[in-house]
Scaffold this motif. Structure first.
Motif, PDB file in Angstrom:
ATOM      1  N   ARG A 138      33.991  17.562  35.338  1.00  0.00           N
ATOM      2  CA  ARG A 138      34.379  17.304  33.965  1.00  0.00           C
ATOM      3  C   ARG A 138      35.831  17.997  33.662  1.00  0.00           C
ATOM      4  N   ALA A 139      35.850  19.252  34.340  1.00  0.00           N
ATOM      5  CA  ALA A 139      37.187  19.821  34.200  1.00  0.00           C
ATOM      6  C   ALA A 139      37.181  20.898  35.055  1.00  0.00           C
ATOM      7  N   ALA A 140      38.430  21.563  35.416  1.00  0.00           N
ATOM      8  CA  ALA A 140      38.673  22.782  36.179  1.00  0.00           C
ATOM      9  C   ALA A 140      39.521  23.891  35.574  1.00  0.00           C
ATOM     10  N   ALA A 141      39.297  24.993  35.986  1.00  0.00           N
ATOM     11  CA  ALA A 141      40.391  26.002  35.474  1.00  0.00           C
ATOM     12  C   ALA A 141      40.901  26.834  36.641  1.00  0.00           C
TER      13      ALA A 141
ATOM     14  N   GLY B 137      29.333  19.852  34.965  1.00  0.00           N
ATOM     15  CA  GLY B 137      28.259  19.243  33.851  1.00  0.00           C
ATOM     16  C   GLY B 137      27.436  20.329  33.487  1.00  0.00           C
ATOM     17  N   PRO B 138      26.140  20.094  33.040  1.00  0.00           N
ATOM     18  CA  PRO B 138      25.453  20.808  32.305  1.00  0.00           C
ATOM     19  C   PRO B 138      24.984  22.241  33.167  1.00  0.00           C
ATOM     20  N   ALA B 139      24.920  22.402  34.520  1.00  0.00           N
ATOM     21  CA  ALA B 139      24.502  23.460  35.455  1.00  0.00           C
ATOM     22  C   ALA B 139      25.555  24.422  35.209  1.00  0.00           C
ATOM     23  N   ARG B 140      25.492  25.526  35.822  1.00  0.00           N
ATOM     24  CA  ARG B 140      26.234  26.706  35.462  1.00  0.00           C
ATOM     25  C   ARG B 140      27.476  26.431  36.506  1.00  0.00           C
ATOM     26  N   PRO B 141      28.758  26.735  35.622  1.00  0.00           N
ATOM     27  CA  PRO B 141      30.116  26.370  36.468  1.00  0.00           C
ATOM     28  C   PRO B 141      29.982  26.986  37.975  1.00  0.00           C
ATOM     29  N   VAL B 142      30.544  26.265  38.621  1.00  0.00           N
ATOM     30  CA  VAL B 142      31.178  26.593  40.239  1.00  0.00           C
ATOM     31  C   VAL B 142      32.120  27.630  40.115  1.00  0.00           C
ATOM     32  N   VAL B 143      32.151  28.955  40.670  1.00  0.00           N
ATOM     33  CA  VAL B 143      33.353  29.935  40.481  1.00  0.00           C
ATOM     34  C   VAL B 143      33.355  30.175  41.891  1.00  0.00           C
ATOM     35  N   ILE B 144      34.902  29.986  42.257  1.00  0.00           N
ATOM     36  CA  ILE B 144      35.391  30.289  43.546  1.00  0.00           C
ATOM     37  C   ILE B 144      36.373  31.275  43.482  1.00  0.00           C
ATOM     38  N   CYS B 145      36.057  32.651  44.030  1.00  0.00           N
ATOM     39  CA  CYS B 145      37.020  33.860  44.187  1.00  0.00           C
ATOM     40  C   CYS B 145      36.880  34.383  45.279  1.00  0.00           C
ATOM     41  N   ASP B 146      37.830  34.699  46.228  1.00  0.00           N
ATOM     42  CA  ASP B 146      37.794  35.389  47.512  1.00  0.00           C
ATOM     43  C   ASP B 146      37.847  36.900  46.855  1.00  0.00           C
ATOM     44  N   ASP B 147      36.613  37.440  47.115  1.00  0.00           N
ATOM     45  CA  ASP B 147      36.264  38.865  46.643  1.00  0.00           C
ATOM     46  C   ASP B 147      36.378  40.051  47.861  1.00  0.00           C
ATOM     47  N   ARG B 148      37.157  39.495  48.904  1.00  0.00           N
ATOM     48  CA  ARG B 148      37.478  40.589  49.826  1.00  0.00           C
ATOM     49  C   ARG B 148      38.251  41.647  49.385  1.00  0.00           C
ATOM     50  N   VAL B 149      39.291  41.345  48.350  1.00  0.00           N
ATOM     51  CA  VAL B 149      40.354  42.519  48.084  1.00  0.00           C
ATOM     52  C   VAL B 149      39.444  43.354  47.324  1.00  0.00           C
ATOM     53  N   GLU B 150      38.484  43.015  46.355  1.00  0.00           N
ATOM     54  CA  GLU B 150      37.684  43.774  45.620  1.00  0.00           C
ATOM     55  C   GLU B 150      36.830  44.546  46.386  1.00  0.00           C
ATOM     56  N   ARG B 151      36.045  43.997  47.284  1.00  0.00           N
ATOM     57  CA  ARG B 151      35.207  44.913  48.226  1.00  0.00           C
ATOM     58  C   ARG B 151      35.839  45.948  48.830  1.00  0.00           C
ATOM     59  N   ILE B 152      36.986  45.396  49.532  1.00  0.00           N
ATOM     60  CA  ILE B 152      37.747  46.588  50.164  1.00  0.00           C
ATOM     61  C   ILE B 152      38.256  47.797  49.093  1.00  0.00           C
ATOM     62  N   GLY B 153      38.848  47.189  48.187  1.00  0.00           N
ATOM     63  CA  GLY B 153      39.505  48.210  47.056  1.00  0.00           C
ATOM     64  C   GLY B 153      38.406  49.261  46.546  1.00  0.00           C
ATOM     65  N   ALA B 154      37.042  48.824  46.255  1.00  0.00           N
ATOM     66  CA  ALA B 154      35.914  49.586  45.910  1.00  0.00           C
ATOM     67  C   ALA B 154      35.681  50.823  46.668  1.00  0.00           C
ATOM     68  N   ARG B 155      36.221  51.005  47.916  1.00  0.00           N
ATOM     69  CA  ARG B 155      35.894  52.015  48.627  1.00  0.00           C
ATOM     70  C   ARG B 155      37.026  52.892  48.329  1.00  0.00           C
ATOM     71  N   TYR B 156      38.088  52.512  47.906  1.00  0.00           N
ATOM     72  CA  TYR B 156      39.022  53.817  47.547  1.00  0.00           C
ATOM     73  C   TYR B 156      39.552  53.884  45.993  1.00  0.00           C
ATOM     74  N   ARG B 157      39.090  53.219  44.985  1.00  0.00           N
ATOM     75  CA  ARG B 157      39.414  53.456  43.696  1.00  0.00           C
ATOM     76  C   ARG B 157      38.681  54.300  42.587  1.00  0.00           C
ATOM     77  N   ALA B 158      37.747  55.247  43.285  1.00  0.00           N
ATOM     78  CA  ALA B 158      37.010  56.295  42.642  1.00  0.00           C
ATOM     79  C   ALA B 158      38.062  56.984  41.705  1.00  0.00           C
TER      80      ALA B 158
END
Length: 275
Positions: free
Chosen positions: A205-208, A127-148
């Protein structure tokens, strides 16, 4: 109810390692974790085979098994593992793996259930509220340690390619382990670490469902909001989302604006409208 999907490989010269499938009450998106040239996998089938086989197995299972989605995913992982258990080394650190995004509407039509394993994305328009976003960010958090190191190098250069190989090899040490991140591979227990939940169908209403190659317009490039993506998918369809993503990628071929391991990635988007 309306369902639209599009998928496109990163390059016409390579197989698409994404899978998307739909039924009247379920949607599955599987994003295979590509293996850079020079790294062994222990599997003779390859990532595309794994992603497509898991996706088709999961799509069939989710329409036949009304149990918890983690149970459905666990059985699908086990089934696919059995198909190449005696021909491939499933204990190899590089054994093919994939992310999973899954939606299912219950038989009574009252509830929509979701499951996300690793970095594919589910976006719920309630609805009018901000969309609910579901993403498992554990890959990103681990990867941030090593990608510099990788991010400091120009994409497309031999040095960047080598840094990317080392980055992927390092991430393998954290795959499907406590304190690391979880993906679909050979161990069905990984399904128990998926993010799950549900929403009353009347509120939706919808999902992506987006592979990370399609979600990067928002979460990597910052060129759109999740609300804008939902509106784009509703008005112009998944093909337009992928087109705009490719346009952004082509405008930054060496990753100087948006550092990334892959200049282009397989991109898949599914839009499910309930109105």
């Amino acid at each position: 109810m309306r369902l639209r999907l599009a998928t496109e490989p990163a390059s016409p010269a390579r197989p698409n390692e994404d899978f998307a499938g739909v039924t009247s009450n379920a949607v599955v998106v599987v994003d295979g974790a590509g293996t850079p040239a020079g790294l062994e996998s222990g599997c003779s089938h390859g990532v595309a085979w794994y992603a497509h086989t898991l996706g088709s197995t999961l799509l069939a299972a989710v329409t036949q098994n009304s149990g918890p989605l983690t149970e459905v995913l666990s059985q699908a992982i086990k089934t696919v593992a059995s198909l190449h258990d005696f021909t491939c080394d499933l204990s190899h650190a590089g054994s093919p793996s994939a992310t999973v995004a899954l939606l299912r509407r219950t038989d009574d039509g009252d509830v929509v259930e979701w499951l996300v394993l690793a970095d594919s994305v589910v976006v719920l328009d309630t609805g009018p509220a901000r969309p609910v976003v579901i993403c498992d960010d554990r890959v990103e958090r681990i990867g941030a340690r090593y990608r510099a190191r990788m991010d400091d190098l120009a994409g497309g250069s031999p040095e960047h390619a080598e840094a990317f190989r080392r980055y992927v090899e390092t991430l393998r040490e954290h795959r499907n382990r406590e304190g690391g991140f979880w993906v679909a591979a050979a161990d069905p227990l990984a399904a128990e670490h998926a993010l799950t939940g549900s929403v009353p169908a009347g509120r939706l209403r919808a999902a992506a469902l987006l592979s990370d190659g399609a979600s990067r317009l928002v979460d990597s490039f910052g060129l759109a909001t999740w609300r804008q993506v939902l509106d784009l998918l509703d008005g112009s369809g998944p093909e337009e989302l992928i087109r705009r993503t490719r346009e952004a990628e082509r405008g930054d071929p060496d990753g100087s604006r948006w550092p990334r391991g892959k200049a282009h990635d397989d991109a898949t988007a599914v839009f499910w409208s309930f109105s």
